[in-house]
Write a protein that holds these residues in place. Structure first.
Motif, mmCIF file in Angstrom:
data_model
loop_
_atom_site.group_PDB
_atom_site.id
_atom_site.type_symbol
_atom_site.label_atom_id
_atom_site.label_comp_id
_atom_site.label_asym_id
_atom_site.label_seq_id
_atom_site.Cartn_x
_atom_site.Cartn_y
_atom_site.Cartn_z
ATOM 1 N N UNK A 178 0.821 -1.225 0.000
ATOM 2 C CA UNK A 178 0.000 0.000 0.000
ATOM 3 C C UNK A 178 0.850 1.269 0.000
ATOM 4 N N UNK A 179 2.020 1.178 0.641
ATOM 5 C CA UNK A 179 2.900 2.341 0.687
ATOM 6 C C UNK A 179 3.463 2.656 -0.711
ATOM 7 N N UNK A 180 3.806 1.576 -1.436
ATOM 8 C CA UNK A 180 4.311 1.774 -2.804
ATOM 9 C C UNK A 180 3.199 2.312 -3.706
ATOM 10 N N UNK A 181 2.000 1.749 -3.545
ATOM 11 C CA UNK A 181 0.850 2.234 -4.335
ATOM 12 C C UNK A 181 0.634 3.715 -4.062
ATOM 13 N N UNK A 182 0.726 4.055 -2.775
ATOM 14 C CA UNK A 182 0.490 5.446 -2.384
ATOM 15 C C UNK A 182 1.515 6.367 -3.054
ATOM 16 N N UNK A 183 2.784 5.901 -3.091
ATOM 17 C CA UNK A 183 3.834 6.726 -3.693
ATOM 18 C C UNK A 183 3.494 7.026 -5.156
ATOM 19 N N UNK A 184 2.964 6.004 -5.853
ATOM 20 C CA UNK A 184 2.584 6.227 -7.256
ATOM 21 C C UNK A 184 1.494 7.300 -7.355
ATOM 22 N N UNK A 185 0.481 7.188 -6.474
ATOM 23 C CA UNK A 185 -0.610 8.176 -6.538
ATOM 24 C C UNK A 185 -0.112 9.572 -6.140
ATOM 25 N N UNK A 186 0.820 9.589 -5.185
ATOM 26 C CA UNK A 186 1.381 10.876 -4.723
ATOM 27 C C UNK A 186 2.125 11.558 -5.880
ATOM 28 N N UNK A 187 2.893 10.754 -6.623
ATOM 29 C CA UNK A 187 3.623 11.318 -7.771
ATOM 30 C C UNK A 187 2.641 11.752 -8.869
ATOM 31 N N UNK A 188 1.575 10.949 -9.050
ATOM 32 C CA UNK A 188 0.549 11.345 -10.037
ATOM 33 C C UNK A 188 -0.097 12.661 -9.619
#
Ligand SMILES: Cc1cc2nc3c(=O)[nH]c(=O)nc-3n(C[C@H](O)[C@H](O)[C@H](O)COP(=O)(O)OP(=O)(O)OC[C@H]3O[C@@H](n4cnc5c(N)ncnc54)[C@H](O)[C@@H]3O)c2cc1C
Length: 235
Positions: A178-188
Motif C-alpha cells: 500500500x505504501x508503494x501504491x500510495x507513492x505512485x498516486x502521490x507522484x501522479x
C-alpha cells in the motif's frame, strides 16, 4: 453490537437502563480502491455512489456528488451534444483522481484489520499529530483537507512536519505494498498539479479541434483540475 453497547455508557455518558431503544439503524459506506468503477457498456454512466468516486476517508458521497456536479453537468451536456456516448468517451466523465486515491493510505492508517493489534492510542495520536501540523500551517492547508479536497502543495508541506515517532509505528500496520501504491498516486498528484495549468495554457490552440477532440480535451482538463484539487479555488 455487544462491544458497542458495552462502550456506549462511557462514550455517551449515560446508563444503558436510562435508554429506550426504538430501532437499530445500520448503514454502510461503499468505497472502492480501484475508484472510479469502470462501466463496460456504451451509453451508460454511473452517478453518485454507484460511480465509486467518493473519498474513502470522509465517505461523504453526497458532498462528493455536489463537488463534481458542475464537471458532470457540463461534461454530460457536451457528451450528448457531440454524441460521444461510447464507453471510452463516457469513462472520461469518471476519471482517475490521484487526490482521492492517495487517501486510501490515510484510510488504512485509521483502520485495524481483524488479526492486527495496534496500540490503543496510535490512531488518535497520529490524527492529532497530523491535524496539529495542518493547523500550524494555516487555513490554506487545513480548510481544503477538511472539505475533502486533497492538494499536492498542502500535502507536501504537511507530511515532512509530522513527528516520525507517530508515523513509524503505522508502517507495519499498513504494509509495504500500500505504501508503494500510495507513492505512485502521490507522484501522479504532483504531475496532475503541473498538468492542469499547462492544459489551461494550451486552450487557445484547441479551438481548431473537432467537437469530439474538444470533448476529449475538456475531459482531460477536468481530470487534471479535479484530480489535483484545482476545483477548490475556482468553484
Ligand atoms: C448513515 C449515513 C450517513 C451519511 N452521511 C453523509 C454525510 O454526512 N455527508 C455526505 O456527503 N454523505 C453522507 N452519506 C452518504 C450519502 O448518503 C450517499 O453518498 C448518497 O446518498 C448517495 O446518493 P446516490 O443517489 O448515489 O445513492 P442512494 O441515495 O443510495 O440512491 C440510490 C437509490 O437507488 C435505489 N435502488 C437501488 N437498487 C435499485 C433497483 N434495482 N431498482 C430501482 N431502484 C434501486 C435505492 O433504493 C436508492 O433510493 C451518508 C450515508 C449514510 C448511510
Amino acid at each position: 453490537m455487544e462491544e458497542y453497547l458495552r462502550l456506549l455508557p462511557e462514550y455517551q455518558n449515560i446508563d444503558l437502563e436510562k435508554l429506550q431503544f426504538e430501532r437499530f439503524l445500520f448503514g454502510f459506506f461503499p468505497a472502492y480502491q480501484n475508484s472510479p468503477l469502470k462501466m463496460p457498456w456504451d451509453r451508460i454512466l454511473p452517478i453518485g455512489d454507484s460511480a465509486g468516486g467518493q473519498s474513502p476517508v470522509s465517505f461523504g458521497g453526497f458532498g462528493s456528488m455536489v463537488r463534481n456536479l458542475k464537471r458532470l453537468t457540463l461534461g454530460i451536456d457536451e457528451a450528448l451534444k457531440v454524441d460521444s456516448l461510447d464507453k471510452k468517451s463516457l469513462s472520461l466523465l469518471q476519471p482517475y483522481q490521484p487526490n482521492i486515491s492517495v487517501t486510501w493510505l490515510f484510510q488504512k492508517t485509521m483502520s485495524v484489520a481483524i488479526n492486527q493489534k495496534v496500540s490503543p492510542n496510535q490512531i488518535n495520536d497520529l490524527m492529532s499529530g497530523v491535524f496539529q501540523v495542518m493547523d500550524q500551517l494555516g487555513d490554506e492547508v487545513l480548510k481544503p483537507f477538511l472539505q475533502d479536497v486533497i492538494q499536492f502543495p498542502a500535502l507536501m508541506k504537511t507530511l515532512p512536519l509530522v513527528n516520525p515517532k507517530l508515523v513509524l509505528p503505522i508502517l507495519p500496520q499498513v504494509g509495504v505494498q500500500p505504501l508503494l501504491d500510495w507513492t505512485t498516486h502521490y507522484l501522479s498528484l504532483a504531475a496532475y498539479s503541473g498538468l492542469y495549468p499547462l492544459g489551461k495554457w494550451v486552450k487557445p490552440l484547441t479551438t481548431n479541434l473537432s467537437p469530439q477532440q474538444q470533448y476529449y480535451y475538456h475531459r482531460w482538463l477536468d481530470s487534471w483540475k479535479y484530480g489535483s484539487g484545482g476545483d477548490y479555488n475556482e468553484n
